[in-house]
Design an enzyme around this catalytic site. Structure first.
Site, PDB file in Angstrom:
ATOM      1  N   LYS A   1      72.846  25.206  60.515  1.00  0.00           N
ATOM      2  CA  LYS A   1      74.017  24.491  60.975  1.00  0.00           C
ATOM      3  C   LYS A   1      75.074  25.528  61.852  1.00  0.00           C
ATOM      4  CE  LYS A   1      76.555  24.606  56.595  1.00  0.00           C
ATOM      5  NZ  LYS A   1      77.487  23.876  55.702  1.00  0.00           N
TER       6      LYS A   1
ATOM      7  N   TYR B   1     102.425  40.160  72.640  1.00  0.00           N
ATOM      8  CA  TYR B   1     103.745  39.108  72.678  1.00  0.00           C
ATOM      9  C   TYR B   1     104.561  39.399  71.302  1.00  0.00           C
ATOM     10  CZ  TYR B   1     100.747  36.538  75.866  1.00  0.00           C
ATOM     11  OH  TYR B   1     100.171  36.069  77.039  1.00  0.00           O
TER      12      TYR B   1
END
Length: 358
Positions: free
Chosen positions: A33, A258
């Protein structure tokens, strides 16, 4: 630029190690998966088929359809089928894991409408994880339903919530007790006994006496079993690398990234790497909580991780633009890197974005 290298010979080792420790009659279900845990679902699944995997498992119908379209014919379980994908599931000859009354009745109606009998199904019980699954109080309802001509019950299973927890585990012991009760109920009621399975990757290592008829292996095939002593027996298949895009000279007192996430306490050299949280390296790896490897040296991530870039301190490392950078691999593994960000190997592996070439 960026690459996730996948060493399939390590998958071979992991599969053979696991198979060696299974009983001859115990089947191995390969869980592929989430793009085979962020690797490459088709290449990974095809290699497992070559190795002799008994069946495959995915989370959702779309994943199984993709494998079928690639030519894979091995039985494929779908752990969490949704009602609106059952027709596609049926068309692709996928095997649903039914976990609720509504889902089971919807699939029964679909089979009857198409005149289909003996379609393979799997029944999932909730023994304590409380994710999906029939409740213990619904066993009799399930037993009445599975005798319908449209169904062929292949397996009955559940999932341990803490299979890596040191034994004795009160949580696991309770779930095991409940699953044994489920097994007894089904065994007494079915002429053609289904197969039973309880263990995931960690469970294979921790509860070898509870292999029953099958085990489900996902993360262990990638080299991890959630305890260091177990991981040592396996080989990581994934290696994530990038390169230095640019190196800046940052003066004492200047900031990087940032929101002035990091300030230089001295004159420093900062390398920019061309990957960020859009590629699966989240902000929780920033501000010196994690590091990468450059020429065998640890370079701490400084400042906030950006969408497309992250910065590392290379003041004490001899390096230049274009040099190779390793985020994780054989020795400094995905589990090691993930732990620095307060998470687990599953998350970092499955988070690696599509911009990174496999």
């Amino acid at each position: 630029m960026n690459a996730l290298h996948l060493y399939l010979q390590n998958l071979d080792h992991n599969y053979r190690y696991i198979r060696k420790h299974l009983q001859p009659s115990t089947q191995c279900i390969g869980v592929v998966k989430a793009a085979a845990y962020g690797s490459h679902s088709i290449a990974f699944a095809k290699r497992l088929v070559e190795l002799g995997i008994d069946s495959l498992a995915v989370a959702y119908t779309e994943e199984g359809v993709q494998l079928r379209e690639s030519g894979i014919l091995t039985p494929i379980m779908v752990f969490y089928p949704q009602k609106d994908t059952l027709q596609s599931l049926l068309h692709a000859d996928l095997e649903p894991c039914l976990y609720s009354k509504e889902l089971m009745e919807t699939f029964e109606s679909l089979l009857n409408q198409n005149g289909i009998q003996n379609y393979p199904i799997h029944i999932k019980y909730n023994t304590g994880l409380h994710r999906v699954g029939f409740a213990l109080e619904e066993i009799n309802w399930v037993l009445d339903k599975i005798v319908a001509p449209c169904f062929q019950l292949k397996t009955v299973y559940s999932h341990l919530a803490a299979s890596e927890e040191k034994r004795p585990s009160s949580q696991c012991d309770l779930q095991i007790q409940r699953f044994q009760h489920i097994r007894e109920q089904h065994s007494h009621s079915n002429k053609n006994l289904p197969k039973f399975h309880l263990l995931n990757s960690s469970g294979v290592f921790n509860y070898p006496e509870l292999q029953f008829d099958a085990v489900r292996c996902g993360i262990a095939l990638h080299g991890f079993a959630n305890r260091p002593e177990w991981d040592q027996q396996l080989k990581p298949i994934a290696e994530l690398e990038t390169h230095i895009s640019q190196i800046h000279e940052v003066h004492e007192g200047e900031s990087v990234g940032y929101d002035q996430g990091w300030k230089a306490s001295k004159n420093s050299r900062i390398a920019c790497l061309p990957l960020g949280h859009a590629d699966g390296i989240g902000r929780h790896y920033g501000n010196q909580r994690s590091s990468v490897q450059i020429h065998g040296n640890q370079a701490p991530v400084v400042g906030n991780v950006c969408m497309d870039m992250l910065m590392v301190d290379v003041t004490e490392i001899q390096c230049k633009e274009g040099d190779r950078v390793l985020l994780f691999g054989k020795d400094y593994t995905a589990s090691d890197f993930a732990s620095q960000g307060g998470t687990i190997s599953y998350e970092i592996l499955t988070a690696i974005g599509p911009r990174i070439k496999r």
